[in-house]
Write an enzyme that holds these catalytic residues in place. Structure first.
Site, PDB file in Angstrom:
ATOM      1  N   CYS A 114       0.801  -1.232   0.000  1.00 58.50           N
ATOM      2  CA  CYS A 114       0.000   0.000   0.000  1.00 58.50           C
ATOM      3  C   CYS A 114       0.830   1.276   0.000  1.00 58.50           C
ATOM      4  CB  CYS A 114      -0.955   0.011   1.183  1.00 58.50           C
ATOM      5  SG  CYS A 114      -2.268  -1.187   0.982  1.00 58.50           S
ATOM      6  N   HIS A 256      -3.242   7.368   2.608  1.00 57.37           N
ATOM      7  CA  HIS A 256      -3.665   6.087   2.043  1.00 57.37           C
ATOM      8  C   HIS A 256      -5.002   5.700   2.671  1.00 57.37           C
ATOM      9  CE1 HIS A 256      -3.819   2.025   0.747  1.00 57.37           C
ATOM     10  NE2 HIS A 256      -3.591   1.515   1.947  1.00 57.37           N
ATOM     11  N   ASN A 286     -10.192   0.189  -0.180  1.00 52.51           N
ATOM     12  CA  ASN A 286      -8.734   0.248  -0.289  1.00 52.51           C
ATOM     13  C   ASN A 286      -8.312  -0.296  -1.655  1.00 52.51           C
ATOM     14  OD1 ASN A 286      -5.970  -0.027  -0.084  1.00 52.51           O
ATOM     15  ND2 ASN A 286      -5.987  -1.125   1.859  1.00 52.51           N
TER      16      ASN A 286
HETATM   17  N1  ACO Z   1     -18.399  -8.489   9.470  1.00 52.36           N
HETATM   18  C1  ACO Z   1     -18.764  -8.807  10.720  1.00 52.36           C
HETATM   19  N2  ACO Z   1     -17.889  -9.236  11.656  1.00 52.36           N
HETATM   20  C2  ACO Z   1     -16.591  -9.310  11.298  1.00 52.36           C
HETATM   21  C3  ACO Z   1     -16.149  -8.984  10.005  1.00 52.36           C
HETATM   22  C4  ACO Z   1     -17.118  -8.570   9.077  1.00 52.36           C
HETATM   23  N3  ACO Z   1     -16.795  -8.237   7.815  1.00 52.36           N
HETATM   24  N4  ACO Z   1     -14.818  -9.158   9.950  1.00 52.36           N
HETATM   25  C5  ACO Z   1     -14.430  -9.569  11.166  1.00 52.36           C
HETATM   26  N5  ACO Z   1     -15.505  -9.672  11.981  1.00 52.36           N
HETATM   27  C6  ACO Z   1     -15.543 -10.092  13.372  1.00 52.36           C
HETATM   28  C7  ACO Z   1     -14.343 -10.921  13.755  1.00 52.36           C
HETATM   29  O1  ACO Z   1     -14.564 -12.293  13.434  1.00 52.36           O
HETATM   30  C8  ACO Z   1     -14.255 -10.686  15.239  1.00 52.36           C
HETATM   31  O2  ACO Z   1     -15.200 -11.505  15.880  1.00 52.36           O
HETATM   32  P1  ACO Z   1     -14.861 -12.203  17.294  1.00 52.36           P
HETATM   33  O3  ACO Z   1     -14.639 -11.034  18.229  1.00 52.36           O
HETATM   34  O4  ACO Z   1     -16.083 -13.000  17.571  1.00 52.36           O
HETATM   35  O5  ACO Z   1     -13.636 -13.014  17.061  1.00 52.36           O
HETATM   36  C9  ACO Z   1     -14.715  -9.247  15.396  1.00 52.36           C
HETATM   37  O6  ACO Z   1     -15.447  -8.932  14.205  1.00 52.36           O
HETATM   38  C10 ACO Z   1     -13.582  -8.250  15.542  1.00 52.36           C
HETATM   39  O7  ACO Z   1     -12.591  -8.521  14.531  1.00 52.36           O
HETATM   40  P2  ACO Z   1     -11.254  -7.713  14.435  1.00 52.36           P
HETATM   41  O8  ACO Z   1     -10.402  -8.300  13.361  1.00 52.36           O
HETATM   42  O9  ACO Z   1     -10.697  -7.603  15.808  1.00 52.36           O
HETATM   43  O10 ACO Z   1     -11.826  -6.301  13.962  1.00 52.36           O
HETATM   44  P3  ACO Z   1     -11.078  -4.940  13.850  1.00 52.36           P
HETATM   45  O11 ACO Z   1     -11.801  -3.924  14.637  1.00 52.36           O
HETATM   46  O12 ACO Z   1      -9.604  -5.077  14.058  1.00 52.36           O
HETATM   47  O13 ACO Z   1     -11.308  -4.555  12.319  1.00 52.36           O
HETATM   48  C11 ACO Z   1     -10.077  -4.525  10.234  1.00 52.36           C
HETATM   49  C12 ACO Z   1     -10.792  -5.385  11.285  1.00 52.36           C
HETATM   50  C13 ACO Z   1     -11.097  -3.577   9.647  1.00 52.36           C
HETATM   51  C14 ACO Z   1      -9.529  -5.435   9.166  1.00 52.36           C
HETATM   52  C15 ACO Z   1      -8.956  -3.713  10.906  1.00 52.36           C
HETATM   53  O14 ACO Z   1      -8.180  -4.561  11.707  1.00 52.36           O
HETATM   54  C16 ACO Z   1      -8.042  -3.015   9.922  1.00 52.36           C
HETATM   55  O15 ACO Z   1      -8.418  -2.069   9.258  1.00 52.36           O
HETATM   56  N6  ACO Z   1      -6.763  -3.408   9.836  1.00 52.36           N
HETATM   57  C17 ACO Z   1      -5.750  -2.711   9.040  1.00 52.36           C
HETATM   58  C18 ACO Z   1      -5.922  -2.873   7.560  1.00 52.36           C
HETATM   59  C19 ACO Z   1      -4.768  -2.163   6.855  1.00 52.36           C
HETATM   60  O16 ACO Z   1      -4.438  -1.028   7.133  1.00 52.36           O
HETATM   61  N7  ACO Z   1      -4.089  -2.837   5.969  1.00 52.36           N
HETATM   62  C20 ACO Z   1      -2.865  -2.249   5.417  1.00 52.36           C
HETATM   63  C21 ACO Z   1      -3.024  -1.806   4.077  1.00 52.36           C
HETATM   64  S1  ACO Z   1      -3.450  -3.111   2.996  1.00 52.36           S
HETATM   65  C22 ACO Z   1      -2.045  -3.492   2.033  1.00 52.36           C
HETATM   66  O17 ACO Z   1      -0.951  -3.138   2.292  1.00 52.36           O
HETATM   67  C23 ACO Z   1      -2.282  -4.402   0.841  1.00 52.36           C
END
Ligand code: ACO
Length: 331
Positions: A114, A256, A286
């Site tokens: 990214c 980003h 993204n």
């Molecule tokens: N819908 C409903 N529930 C979901 C979903 C969904 N789409 N996805 C995950 N959950 C659930 C999980 O299973 C988990 O349930 P549990 O508590 O029963 O285990 C709960 O929601 C919380 O999941 P987390 O992964 O802890 O959620 P988080 O608040 O961290 O959000 C996210 C996830 C949006 C992916 C976040 O972690 C994020 O944005 N991470 C960074 C992404 C990023 O910046 N990537 C870098 C760039 S990409 C690149 O370089 C190619």
């Protein structure tokens, strides 16, 4: 030494919209969950199976050439930043150059996940600053849908297809415009939290890797989130300090677009006012290498010559970085 200035922007977004409501029918999720956790409402998908990342790049390059009234034969270099090249080789930059008529350009791909577009911009600017090249195109494009598992609710909600690019030329205005400073960083020990398990030389594709669905993006979101929040904010603050900029001096923050909460953390740390932050994650998700050029393209009409922009990104690798530039033209 002449600085490298951005003298034109082009972009391409596929027409097909995949909304959160559509995703509710594909995986166990909800519009409310997706929007509140990420800021995404919908994303674009390149549906046509005969089209790939190069098609996004060609469309962006053609717009750049048209807007800047540039003869394609005058482009000397094209850098394509992508994590979804059409092929492992040859480079997607070569395919784009051929189909956009850049017959005198050499070209190569650059992969920094990214942060790729910022790495590309920094690298492309060096050719201008060295005085060896006068017209360089940097294009960031990704067909993320080609490596996304639409059965995995933790990743399929985040990404979209699209991209854009810029023309770099020497700034001869005498007004100190263009790319002024850049700080690029990486930490390969973060590789395991965000990667594609198969397809490379360590784990070549096989029936088994396909069965294990290792040809898709694998992400441990929480770990990536924690590093992104800290590092994108740190590097943005660092580049502002190094250039004696306080929040009021900055006209635009161009982050980003991975997650609205990461963007907000960066904004809060830099103290830049909310209305000065380019945000379009709601519409496109993204697009990996596409996010920053897509922002510049969408906001181009609001940008004025001399505006001070801070560009910031964080991505797989881990990679991250920030660029300070002065916009070089009125729209
Ligand atoms: N819908 C409903 N529930 C979901 C979903 C969904 N789409 N996805 C995950 N959950 C659930 C999980 O299973 C988990 O349930 P549990 O508590 O029963 O285990 C709960 O929601 C919380 O999941 P987390 O992964 O802890 O959620 P988080 O608040 O961290 O959000 C996210 C996830 C949006 C992916 C976040 O972690 C994020 O944005 N991470 C960074 C992404 C990023 O910046 N990537 C870098 C760039 S990409 C690149 O370089 C190619």
């Amino acid at each position: 030494m002449a600085r490298a200035k951005i003298s034109a922007v082009g972009a391409y977004l596929p027409d097909h919209i995949l909304s959160n409501t559509d995703l509710e029918k594909m995986v166990d999720t909800s519009d409310e969950w997706i929007f509140s956790r990420t800021g995404v409402r919908e994303r674009r998908i390149l549906k046509d199976k005969t089209k790939a990342t190069s098609d996004i790049g060609v469309a962006a390059v053609k717009e750049i050439l048209e807007k800047s009234n540039t003869d394609p034969a005058d482009i000397e270099l094209i850098i394509c930043t992508t994590v979804t090249p059409d092929y492992v080789f040859p480079a997607t930059a070569n395919l784009i150059a051929d189909r956009a008529g850049l017959k005198n350009a050499f070209g190569y791909d650059l992969n920094a996940a990214c942060s790729g577009f910022l790495y590309g911009l920094t690298t492309g600017a060096q050719f201008i600053e060295a005085g060896t090249h006068k017209k360089v195109i940097v294009v960031g494009a990704d067909k993320m849908s080609s490596i996304i598992n639409y059965g995995d609710r933790t990743t399929c909600i985040l990404f979209g297809d699209g991209g854009g690019g810029v023309l770099l030329e020497p700034d001869e205005s005498g007004e100190d415009l263009g790319i002024i400073d850049s700080i690029m960083k990486s930490d390969g020990s973060g590789w395991e939290f965000l990667h594609q398990k198969s397809g490379g030389s360590l784990n070549p594709p096989s029936y088994e890797t396909i069965d294990r669905q290792e040809h898709f993006v694998y992400q441990e979101g929480k770990n990536v989130f924690k590093s992104a929040v800290v590092n994108m904010a740190d590097v943005s603050e660092e580049i502002m300090k190094r250039n004696n900029l306080d929040s009021d001096d900055v006209d635009w923050l161009v982050p980003h677009q991975a997650n609205l909460r990461i963007i907000e953390a960066t904004r809060a740390r830099t103290g830049i006012a909310q209305e000065k932050v380019m945000i379009n994650i709601e519409k496109y998700g993204n697009t990996t290498n596409g996010t920053i050029p897509l922002c510049l393209w969408e906001w181009e009409n609001k940008l004025n010559k001399g505006d001070k922009l801070i560009l910031s990104a964080f991505g797989g690798g881990f990679t991250w970085g920030s660029i300070y530039l002065k916009w070089a033209y009125d729209s």
